[in-house]
Motif scaffolding. Structure first.
Motif, PDB file in Angstrom:
ATOM      1  N   GLY A 328       0.815  -1.208   0.000  1.00 26.61           N
ATOM      2  CA  GLY A 328       0.000   0.000   0.000  1.00 26.61           C
ATOM      3  C   GLY A 328       0.847   1.257   0.000  1.00 26.61           C
ATOM      4  N   THR A 329       0.153   2.382  -0.062  1.00 23.76           N
ATOM      5  CA  THR A 329       0.832   3.677  -0.031  1.00 23.76           C
ATOM      6  C   THR A 329       0.834   4.236   1.385  1.00 23.76           C
ATOM      7  OG1 THR A 329      -1.248   4.762  -0.622  1.00 23.76           O
ATOM      8  CG2 THR A 329       0.265   4.209  -2.417  1.00 23.76           C
ATOM      9  N   TRP A 330       1.703   5.202   1.606  1.00 26.05           N
ATOM     10  CA  TRP A 330       1.926   5.743   2.946  1.00 26.05           C
ATOM     11  C   TRP A 330       1.907   7.267   2.898  1.00 26.05           C
ATOM     12  CZ3 TRP A 330       2.870   2.394   7.144  1.00 26.05           C
ATOM     13  CH2 TRP A 330       3.022   1.051   6.792  1.00 26.05           C
ATOM     14  N   ARG A 331       1.744   7.847   4.058  1.00 23.27           N
ATOM     15  CA  ARG A 331       1.911   9.298   4.233  1.00 23.27           C
ATOM     16  C   ARG A 331       2.955   9.539   5.315  1.00 23.27           C
ATOM     17  NH1 ARG A 331      -2.199  12.165   1.706  1.00 23.27           N
ATOM     18  NH2 ARG A 331      -4.089  10.957   1.276  1.00 23.27           N
ATOM     19  N   VAL A 332       3.730  10.579   5.122  1.00 22.98           N
ATOM     20  CA  VAL A 332       4.689  11.022   6.133  1.00 22.98           C
ATOM     21  C   VAL A 332       4.086  12.239   6.840  1.00 22.98           C
ATOM     22  CG1 VAL A 332       7.012  11.867   6.606  1.00 22.98           C
ATOM     23  CG2 VAL A 332       6.628  10.157   4.808  1.00 22.98           C
ATOM     24  N   VAL A 333       4.152  12.230   8.140  1.00 27.00           N
ATOM     25  CA  VAL A 333       3.627  13.335   8.939  1.00 27.00           C
ATOM     26  C   VAL A 333       4.767  13.923   9.759  1.00 27.00           C
ATOM     27  CG1 VAL A 333       1.983  14.035  10.728  1.00 27.00           C
ATOM     28  CG2 VAL A 333       1.353  12.255   9.088  1.00 27.00           C
ATOM     29  N   HIS A 334       4.909  15.240   9.720  1.00 26.66           N
ATOM     30  CA  HIS A 334       5.845  15.960  10.576  1.00 26.66           C
ATOM     31  C   HIS A 334       5.033  16.750  11.599  1.00 26.66           C
ATOM     32  CE1 HIS A 334       9.777  15.994   8.024  1.00 26.66           C
ATOM     33  NE2 HIS A 334       9.171  14.819   7.975  1.00 26.66           N
ATOM     34  N   ALA A 335       5.384  16.622  12.861  1.00 25.53           N
ATOM     35  CA  ALA A 335       4.656  17.314  13.928  1.00 25.53           C
ATOM     36  C   ALA A 335       5.653  18.069  14.791  1.00 25.53           C
ATOM     37  CB  ALA A 335       3.864  16.327  14.788  1.00 25.53           C
ATOM     38  N   ALA A 336       5.355  19.348  15.053  1.00 28.25           N
ATOM     39  CA  ALA A 336       6.196  20.183  15.910  1.00 28.25           C
ATOM     40  C   ALA A 336       5.315  20.860  16.949  1.00 28.25           C
ATOM     41  CB  ALA A 336       6.935  21.235  15.085  1.00 28.25           C
ATOM     42  N   CYS A 376       1.582  21.378  15.673  1.00 25.34           N
ATOM     43  CA  CYS A 376       1.411  21.846  14.302  1.00 25.34           C
ATOM     44  C   CYS A 376       1.867  20.706  13.390  1.00 25.34           C
ATOM     45  CB  CYS A 376       2.262  23.093  14.080  1.00 25.34           C
ATOM     46  SG  CYS A 376       1.838  24.018  12.605  1.00 25.34           S
ATOM     47  N   LEU A 377       1.012  20.318  12.419  1.00 26.14           N
ATOM     48  CA  LEU A 377       1.274  19.134  11.617  1.00 26.14           C
ATOM     49  C   LEU A 377       1.361  19.458  10.137  1.00 26.14           C
ATOM     50  CD1 LEU A 377       0.091  17.929  14.325  1.00 26.14           C
ATOM     51  CD2 LEU A 377      -0.789  16.060  12.946  1.00 26.14           C
ATOM     52  N   GLY A 378       2.306  18.791   9.467  1.00 19.80           N
ATOM     53  CA  GLY A 378       2.408  18.827   8.020  1.00 19.80           C
ATOM     54  C   GLY A 378       2.327  17.413   7.481  1.00 19.80           C
ATOM     55  N   VAL A 379       1.502  17.183   6.463  1.00 20.47           N
ATOM     56  CA  VAL A 379       1.231  15.840   5.962  1.00 20.47           C
ATOM     57  C   VAL A 379       1.591  15.771   4.484  1.00 20.47           C
ATOM     58  CG1 VAL A 379      -0.513  14.029   5.727  1.00 20.47           C
ATOM     59  CG2 VAL A 379      -0.675  15.663   7.606  1.00 20.47           C
ATOM     60  N   ALA A 391       8.298  12.021  -0.025  1.00 20.53           N
ATOM     61  CA  ALA A 391       7.165  12.327   0.848  1.00 20.53           C
ATOM     62  C   ALA A 391       7.628  12.989   2.141  1.00 20.53           C
ATOM     63  CB  ALA A 391       6.395  11.047   1.158  1.00 20.53           C
ATOM     64  N   ASP A 392       8.793  12.592   2.622  1.00 20.97           N
ATOM     65  CA  ASP A 392       9.339  13.217   3.826  1.00 20.97           C
ATOM     66  C   ASP A 392       9.622  14.695   3.576  1.00 20.97           C
ATOM     67  OD1 ASP A 392      10.477  13.025   6.553  1.00 20.97           O
ATOM     68  OD2 ASP A 392      12.386  13.403   5.539  1.00 20.97           O
ATOM     69  N   ALA A 393      10.152  15.015   2.392  1.00 18.64           N
ATOM     70  CA  ALA A 393      10.404  16.420   2.052  1.00 18.64           C
ATOM     71  C   ALA A 393       9.084  17.185   1.928  1.00 18.64           C
ATOM     72  CB  ALA A 393      11.197  16.497   0.746  1.00 18.64           C
ATOM     73  N   GLN A 394       8.059  16.546   1.363  1.00 23.57           N
ATOM     74  CA  GLN A 394       6.759  17.203   1.265  1.00 23.57           C
ATOM     75  C   GLN A 394       6.197  17.523   2.650  1.00 23.57           C
ATOM     76  OE1 GLN A 394       4.315  14.492  -0.936  1.00 23.57           O
ATOM     77  NE2 GLN A 394       5.398  14.827  -2.882  1.00 23.57           N
ATOM     78  N   ALA A 395       6.292  16.578   3.577  1.00 28.22           N
ATOM     79  CA  ALA A 395       5.785  16.800   4.933  1.00 28.22           C
ATOM     80  C   ALA A 395       6.543  17.929   5.613  1.00 28.22           C
ATOM     81  CB  ALA A 395       5.888  15.521   5.753  1.00 28.22           C
ATOM     82  N   ALA A 396       7.852  18.005   5.388  1.00 27.13           N
ATOM     83  CA  ALA A 396       8.644  19.084   5.990  1.00 27.13           C
ATOM     84  C   ALA A 396       8.192  20.444   5.479  1.00 27.13           C
ATOM     85  CB  ALA A 396      10.132  18.858   5.698  1.00 27.13           C
ATOM     86  N   ARG A 397       7.951  20.542   4.158  1.00 23.07           N
ATOM     87  CA  ARG A 397       7.504  21.819   3.610  1.00 23.07           C
ATOM     88  C   ARG A 397       6.092  22.167   4.079  1.00 23.07           C
ATOM     89  NH1 ARG A 397      10.347  19.829  -0.986  1.00 23.07           N
ATOM     90  NH2 ARG A 397       8.411  19.006  -1.875  1.00 23.07           N
ATOM     91  N   PRO A 408      -3.062  24.522  12.283  1.00 23.91           N
ATOM     92  CA  PRO A 408      -2.719  23.323  13.052  1.00 23.91           C
ATOM     93  C   PRO A 408      -2.429  22.102  12.196  1.00 23.91           C
ATOM     94  CG  PRO A 408      -5.066  23.813  13.255  1.00 23.91           C
ATOM     95  CD  PRO A 408      -4.444  24.984  12.570  1.00 23.91           C
ATOM     96  N   LEU A 409      -2.990  22.022  10.981  1.00 25.33           N
ATOM     97  CA  LEU A 409      -2.795  20.845  10.123  1.00 25.33           C
ATOM     98  C   LEU A 409      -2.832  21.292   8.671  1.00 25.33           C
ATOM     99  CD1 LEU A 409      -2.639  17.772   9.628  1.00 25.33           C
ATOM    100  CD2 LEU A 409      -5.130  17.715   9.773  1.00 25.33           C
ATOM    101  N   LEU A 410      -1.788  20.925   7.921  1.00 23.08           N
ATOM    102  CA  LEU A 410      -1.716  21.330   6.517  1.00 23.08           C
ATOM    103  C   LEU A 410      -1.227  20.148   5.690  1.00 23.08           C
ATOM    104  CD1 LEU A 410      -2.219  23.929   4.870  1.00 23.08           C
ATOM    105  CD2 LEU A 410       0.231  24.324   4.933  1.00 23.08           C
ATOM    106  N   HIS A 411      -1.944  19.849   4.613  1.00 24.66           N
ATOM    107  CA  HIS A 411      -1.572  18.761   3.704  1.00 24.66           C
ATOM    108  C   HIS A 411      -0.770  19.309   2.524  1.00 24.66           C
ATOM    109  CE1 HIS A 411      -4.042  15.344   5.244  1.00 24.66           C
ATOM    110  NE2 HIS A 411      -4.687  16.340   5.838  1.00 24.66           N
ATOM    111  N   HIS A 412       0.153  18.499   2.031  1.00 21.24           N
ATOM    112  CA  HIS A 412       0.886  18.845   0.819  1.00 21.24           C
ATOM    113  C   HIS A 412      -0.071  18.830  -0.365  1.00 21.24           C
ATOM    114  CE1 HIS A 412       4.037  18.958  -2.225  1.00 21.24           C
ATOM    115  NE2 HIS A 412       3.475  17.907  -2.797  1.00 21.24           N
ATOM    116  N   ARG A 413      -0.001  19.875  -1.169  1.00 19.58           N
ATOM    117  CA  ARG A 413      -0.864  19.962  -2.339  1.00 19.58           C
ATOM    118  C   ARG A 413      -0.155  19.314  -3.520  1.00 19.58           C
ATOM    119  NH1 ARG A 413      -2.226  26.291  -2.042  1.00 19.58           N
ATOM    120  NH2 ARG A 413       0.032  26.258  -1.813  1.00 19.58           N
ATOM    121  N   ALA A 414      -0.561  18.083  -3.823  1.00 19.86           N
ATOM    122  CA  ALA A 414       0.136  17.301  -4.850  1.00 19.86           C
ATOM    123  C   ALA A 414      -0.560  17.351  -6.196  1.00 19.86           C
ATOM    124  CB  ALA A 414       0.244  15.839  -4.400  1.00 19.86           C
TER     125      ALA A 414
END
Length: 505
Positions: A328-336, A376-379, A391-397, A408-414
Motif C-alpha cells: 500500500g501507499t503511505w503518508r509522512v507526517v511531521h509534527a512540531a 502543528c502538523l504537516g502531511v 514524501a518526507d520532504a513534502q511533509a517538511a515543507r 494546526p494541520l496542513l496537507h501537501h498539495r500534490a
C-alpha cells in the motif's frame, strides 16, 4: 472513569427513588467508630443509636454549636457539641428531634455530646431523638476535650493511611517479582487477585480469555464483566474512542475493566467485594505491567516492520527493505509543538521518530490524520514505499507552511492542474535544474526562496517557517536574486521560479 450502575432487579421491579448524594469524603482512609470508642484515654461511652460495628466509619471530626449545623456539614462527620445552642426548654419540645434529623439529613455519621460546663448530663430528649433516627450518640466526659477527640481521629487516620501505603508498597513489590518470572502473565494475575482479595481476568483483543486468577464469581458477575470488557475494547464501528476504564456493581461485587496500553485490545478485569483507593492503585500497577508483557506479542505487520528496521541496520538498501512495509501507499507526517509542554501527540502509529522539537511519523495512506492539541502538523501526499524520501520532504515543507500560517494541520498539495499538467515531467525537471543551478550548491537558498514565494513574499512568516531571523531571509533572497540575475519583484519571474522549484523535487 466511566461508571455504569447495574440494577439486579428484574424488568418489572419498581424504581427506587435516589438517596442523598454521597458525601464528599477526603482521599484518606476512614476511621471505624469502634476504634475511637476503644481509646481508653478518651473515656467515650455510647449511650444511644444502633450498635457500632466495623462498618460504621467517620471521615473527620467537626465541632459546632449551631442550632442547625446542616449547612456546615459535608457528610461522614463525627459532630461534637456541648449543647450551647439548646435552651432550657429544648428538652420539652421538638427541638432535639429536629436537630438530630438535620444532622442525619446532612450525612453526619455520629454525634458526640460533651458533658459540662453547659449540661451535667446528656439531655434525655437528645438520647431519644438519636434512637429514633438511628444516629450513634456517645458521651464525652468532662476530662476529655473536643480537641483531644479530634486529634485521636487524625491519629487513627494517619495509622490507617500508613497501613494502606504499606499494603500498596508490598503489592507493588509482589507484582514486580511476578512479572520477572518465566511465566509472567499468570503470575501477575495471581498476585493481583491475592493482593485485592478478589478475581482477575485478562482477555485478548478478540475477547477470548488469556488467563484468570482468584475465586470464580457467579454467572451474573461473569456476564457483567464481559460487558465491561467490550466497553473498553477498541471497536472499528464506534464514533468515539473507547474509554480506558469502566466500572460496575453487581450484587455487592465491585467490577472494573481496564484497557491495556499499546492499543492492541487487551483488557484486564477485576471483581472485588470491597472497593478502596489502595485496591485501585494496585490494579493500576498491574495494568502497567500487563501492558508491557502483552506488548511483546506483535502482529504480523508489526513483526514485518521490525524486520525491515533490522535489515536496514544490517546494511540492506531501502529498495530491498520497502516491500516488508506492504504494497500500500503511505503518508509522512511531521509534527512540531506550537507551545511549551504540549500534551502527548497521538498519531495512531508506532512508526515514529521523535526528538525534542520534531516528530516524524509514517502512516498508511488510508488512515486519517487529525488535528493534535498543542501541535502543528504537516502531511505529505500518499506515496509508495520507494518514494518515501520525497514524501518526507513534502511533509517538511507542509509543516513549515503550517507554522508560518499558524495552521494546526496542513496537507501537501500534490495536484498538478492547469498549465503545469501540460509539460512533460522530464522536460520540466531538466528546465528546473538548469534554471536553479546557480543557487543549487547552497541548499538553504532554494529552500528559502521556495518558502518565501509560497508565503507571498512575507519576510516575517518566512522567518517563522524557517526558524531564522528576518534579516537572514532578506540576505538569502537578495543573494538568490543576484545569482539568478532576476528581478524578484516581477510576477512573471516569481511564477517561473515557483514552477521550477515545484518540479525540482
Amino acid at each position: 472513569m466511566p461508571d455504569a450502575t447495574r440494577s439486579t432487579a428484574g424488568p418489572s421491579a419498581p424504581s427506587v427513588p435516589a438517596g442523598p448524594p454521597a458525601p464528599a469524603v477526603p482521599p484518606t482512609p476512614p476511621v471505624p467508630l469502634v476504634a475511637l470508642l476503644a481509646r481508653e484515654d478518651l473515656g467515650l461511652r455510647q449511650i444511644a443509636g444502633p450498635a457500632v460495628g466495623p462498618d460504621t466509619v467517620i471521615h473527620w471530626a467537626h465541632t459546632s454549636e449551631m442550632a442547625d449545623p446542616y449547612p456546615y456539614l459535608l457528610g461522614g462527620e463525627l459532630l461534637l457539641t456541648a449543647g450551647v445552642h439548646a435552651t432550657e426548654a429544648a428538652g420539652t419540645g421538638p427541638y432535639y428531634d429536629d436537630y438530630v434529623a438535620r444532622v442525619v439529613e446532612a450525612g453526619g455519621a455520629a454525634l458526640g455530646f460533651g458533658v459540662a460546663p453547659v449540661h451535667d448530663t446528656v439531655p434525655r430528649a437528645l438520647v431519644e431523638a438519636c434512637e429514633r433516627h438511628g444516629l450513634p450518640l456517645f458521651e464525652v466526659p468532662p476530662r476529655t476535650t473536643f480537641s483531644e477527640v479530634a486529634r485521636a481521629v487524625w491519629q487513627l487516620m494517619a495509622q490507617a493511611r500508613m497501613a494502606e501505603l504499606r499494603r500498596v508498597s508490598e503489592a507493588q513489590q509482589g507484582l514486580a517479582t511476578a512479572a520477572a518470572r518465566p511465566d509472567p502473565v499468570p503470575a501477575v494475575l495471581r498476585q493481583l487477585a491475592q493482593r485485592t482479595g478478589g478475581w482477575a481476568q485478562l482477555t485478548a483483543p478478540d475477547g477470548t480469555e488469556v488467563g484468570r486468577a482468584g475465586p470464580a464469581p457467579g454467572p451474573e458477575v461473569t456476564a457483567a464483566m464481559a460487558q465491561l470488557m467490550r466497553i473498553v475494547r477498541p471497536g472499528e464501528t464506534r464514533l468515539f474512542p473507547s474509554p480506558t476504564s469502566a466500572a460496575d456493581t453487581v450484587g455487592g461485587t465491585h467490577l472494573a475493566a481496564y484497557a491495556l496500553g499499546g492499543g492492541q485490545g487487551y483488557a484486564l478485569g477485576t471483581a472485588v467485594g470491597h472497593r478502596d483507593p489502595g485496591g485501585h492503585t494496585i490494579a493500576g500497577v498491574a495494568v502497567v505491567l500487563l501492558s508491557l508483557l502483552t506488548g511483546e506479542h506483535q502482529t504480523t505487520a508489526e513483526s514485518a516492520r521490525s524486520a525491515a528496521l533490522v535489515r536496514l541496520l544490517l546494511g540492506e538498501g531501502p529498495a530491498d527493505v520497502a516491500p516488508l512495509l506492504g504494497e500500500g501507499t503511505w503518508r509522512v507526517v511531521h509534527a512540531a509543538p506550537d507551545r511549551a509542554g504540549p500534551p502527548p501527540v497521538a498519531l495512531g502509529t508506532p512508526l515514529l521518530d521523535a526528538t525534542d522539537s520534531l516528530i516524524r511519523a509514517l502512516l498508511p495512506a488510508d488512515q486519517e490524520v487529525v488535528v493534535q492539541e498543542g501541535w502543528c502538523l504537516g502531511v505529505s501526499a500518499a506515496a509508495p514505499t520507494d518514494a518515501l524520501p520525497a514524501a518526507d520532504a513534502q511533509a517538511a515543507r507542509a509543516l513549515a507552511r503550517a507554522k508560518a500560517t499558524r495552521t494546526p494541520l496542513l496537507h501537501h498539495r500534490a495536484d498538478a492542474r492547469g498549465l503545469a499538467a501540460l509539460v512533460d515531467p522530464g522536460e520540466a525537471a531538466a528546465h528546473s535544474r538548469a534554471l536553479l543551478a546557480p543557487i543549487s550548491h547552497t541548499p538553504a537558498l532554494p529552500q528559502t526562496l521556495r518558502t518565501w514565494l509560497s508565503l507571498h513574499g512575507s519576510w516575517d512568516r518566512t522567518a517563522t517557517a524557517l526558524a531564522v531571523h528576518r534579516n537572514t531571509v532578506r540576505q538569502r533572497i537578495a543573494k538568490c536574486a543576484t545569482l539568478l540575475d532576476v528581478d524578484l519583484d516581477d510576477p512573471d519571474v516569481r511564477m517561473e521560479l515557483w514552477f521550477a522549484l515545484r518540479h525540482a523535487e
